[in-house]
Design an enzyme around this catalytic site. Structure first.
Site: not given
Ligand code: MSP
Length: 501
Positions: A18, A21, A126, A129, A143, A146, A293, A296
């Site tokens: 995405h 990255h 997690c 992560c 977490c 996320h 953030k 996904k």
């Protein structure tokens, strides 16, 4: 030639890439290209992180073997990097045999330094992560990255004696520029202030990973496996000469959520293994949409491939490097993307190249201006701007203030356009002032060429096309200063950045 080794994180091969990255990779590529243009022997490493419980689970959900799954995803990262003109020197995959050798050699060294011991881990994990969390780090039971529930893990496995490196790491972080920017350094100091705890370095309930020597039902903790990629990429342990040429890395460019691994775990592992430490870790911020953030898991992704198809690689590269101060978070919006494209690329740079090539190619091959024709104040000023440009770009690239490098180049484009307006070459032609015209055209063409040369790391396609039209060559090292007099044929061509609505 001095070597310069830089890396991106290796991205989880759990889903297609995405925009987050793409952002890191574009930034690293721009740095690599700047450095190459300044004559350095650059090695840019990227790749995919292909082990771990999360990848195993997702592959199963899709009815694929983990290997089939990661093969597909590694290919989709490579495709995107090709579309975005990422000039990496090596794409490393953690499922490669070469990587397994590197990771196991690292393990062997940790073991022989006495830093590994058996222990029992009990607590939160997690899997997104792939990180262990202390109770006080969780947000409720979730977490912190996320905001999703962690699993409770209890298993006996190998531990790494991180606590042993507390003092050394404190000195490293406090007294050197190892962690940048400043805000991230403070964050790492905060973690250090709480006292470092040893961490589990192997996992039992995971099969998809690198088997731990003499413990066939355990695999390397995926973060240790992943960090070792930075060694694999430059030939560790097989190719000693490449390794010595590039290691230690000059900079690991990462997102801010993985600094604990890069700024604490990684240097400790290297110290334990008796290997030199990377010179710095630079953590950039997050791309956000409405403040969240982009990820996904959050479900607010932007498809970089679609954006690139619509606007071209250069436009995507430019926007992300220009719009977000490198190191800070940045909210991204479609409207500002189009606005910047039109203002900076179509109007300013595109227009400069069109004017310079139209004027320069008008009716003849450009001649060196006559010696007798003096430089006026406008020429002196333009040359002064070119000197400032070179100093600013050098300093900002060194500091990884990429947005400032872009701003400096775009300011020079503005100065070059103003030079054209002030000197009004079209009037000189009408007045028959041919010596003066020659002098002015030479400066116009050179200013546009220089802008294209500096822009090459940011917008490689358009800048290379422009440089070709203006100088007959692609941008190459050693041509970053104002050069006048005597050049080949200037060629006019179609607009590099057609305006968009
Ligand atoms: N596999 C680990 C990294 C191992 S490196 C030894 C990992 N992978 S990841 O696929 O989750 O990629 C994380 C990285 O992608 C971030 O550190 C950052 O470089 C980039 N980004 C992912 N989402 C991002 C944003 N929303 N904004 C900016 N960068 C983002 O973590």
């Amino acid at each position: 030639m001095t070597a310069y080794y830089l890396t991106t994180p290796i991205y989880y091969a759990n889903d297609v890439p995405h925009i987050g990255h793409a952002y890191t990779t574009i930034a690293a590529d721009a740095v690599a290209r700047f450095r190459r243009l300044h004559g350095q022997d650059v090695f840019l490493l990227t790749g995919t992180d292909e082990h771990g419980v999360n990848i195993e689970r997702i592959a199963a959900e899709r009815g694929l073997s983990p290997q089939q799954h990661v093969d597909r995803l590694a290919a989709s990262f490579r495709d995107l990097w090709a579309q975005l003109d990422i000039s990496y020197d090596r794409f490393v995959r953690t499922t490669e045999p070469a990587h397994e050798r590197a990771a196991l050699e690292l393990w062997r060294r940790l073991q022989s330094s006495g830093d590994l011991y058996r222990g029992v881990y009990e607590g939160a994990y997690c899997s997104r992560c792939e990180a262990y969390y202390q109770r006080d780090e969780l947000v409720g039971a979730d977490c912190p990255v996320h905001r999703l529930p962690c699993e409770q893990v209890q298993e006996e496995n190998w531990f790494f004696r991180l606590s042993r490196y507390q003092d050394t790491l404190e000195r490293l972080v406090r007294e050197t520029d190892f962690v940048q920017p400043e805000s991230r350094r403070n964050e790492v100091l905060g973690v250090l202030a709480q006292g470092l705890r040893d961490f589990s370095i192997s996992r039992r309930q995971v099969r998809w990973g690198i088997a731990v020597p003499d413990a066939p039902d355990e695999v390397l903790y995926v973060w240790v496996d992943a960090l070792a990629n930075y060694l694999t990429g430059v030939g560790f342990p097989d190719d000693q000469s490449t390794f010595e040429r590039y290691w230690p890395a000059d900079v690991h460019i990462v997102g801010k959520e993985i600094i604990r691994f890069h700024c604490l775990y990684w240097p400790a592992l290297l110290l334990s293994a008796g290997l030199p430490l990377p010179r710095r870790v630079f953590a950039h911020g997050w791309l956000t949409r409405e403040g969240h953030k982009i990820s996904k898991t959050t479900g607010n992704v932007i498809d970089p491939a679609a954006l690139t198809r619509d606007f071209g690689a250069d436009a995507v590269r430019y926007y992300f490097l220009r719009a977000i101060p490198f190191g800070q978070d940045g909210d991204i919006q479609h409207a500002s993307f189009v606005a910047r494209y039109n203002a900076d690329l179509a109007n300013d740079f595109g227009n400069l190249v069109q004017r310079a090539t139209r004027l320069g190619s008008r009716d003849r091959c450009l001649q060196p201006p006559p010696e007798s024709e003096p430089l006026g104040p406008a020429e002196e000023e333009l040359r002064e701007h070119a000197r400032e440009l070179s100093v600013r770009v050098g300093a900002t690239v060194e500091a990884l203030a990429l947005h400032e490098a872009v701003t400096a180049i775009s300011a020079f484009v503005g100065q070059a356009n103003r030079y054209i307006e002030i000197t009004a070459p079209w009037n000189l032609a009408k007045q028959g002032a041919s010596d003066r015209l020659e002098r002015v055209l030479d400066h116009v063409v050179e200013a546009a060429r220089l802008a294209a040369w500096y822009y090459a790391p940011i917008i490689p396609r358009a800048a290379t096309a422009a440089h070709q039209r203006l100088a007959g060559t692609p941008p190459s090292p050693g041509h970053g200063t104002f050069e006048t007099g005597g050049r080949g044929t200037v060629v006019f061509g179609p607009p590099l950045f057609p305006r968009r609505e």
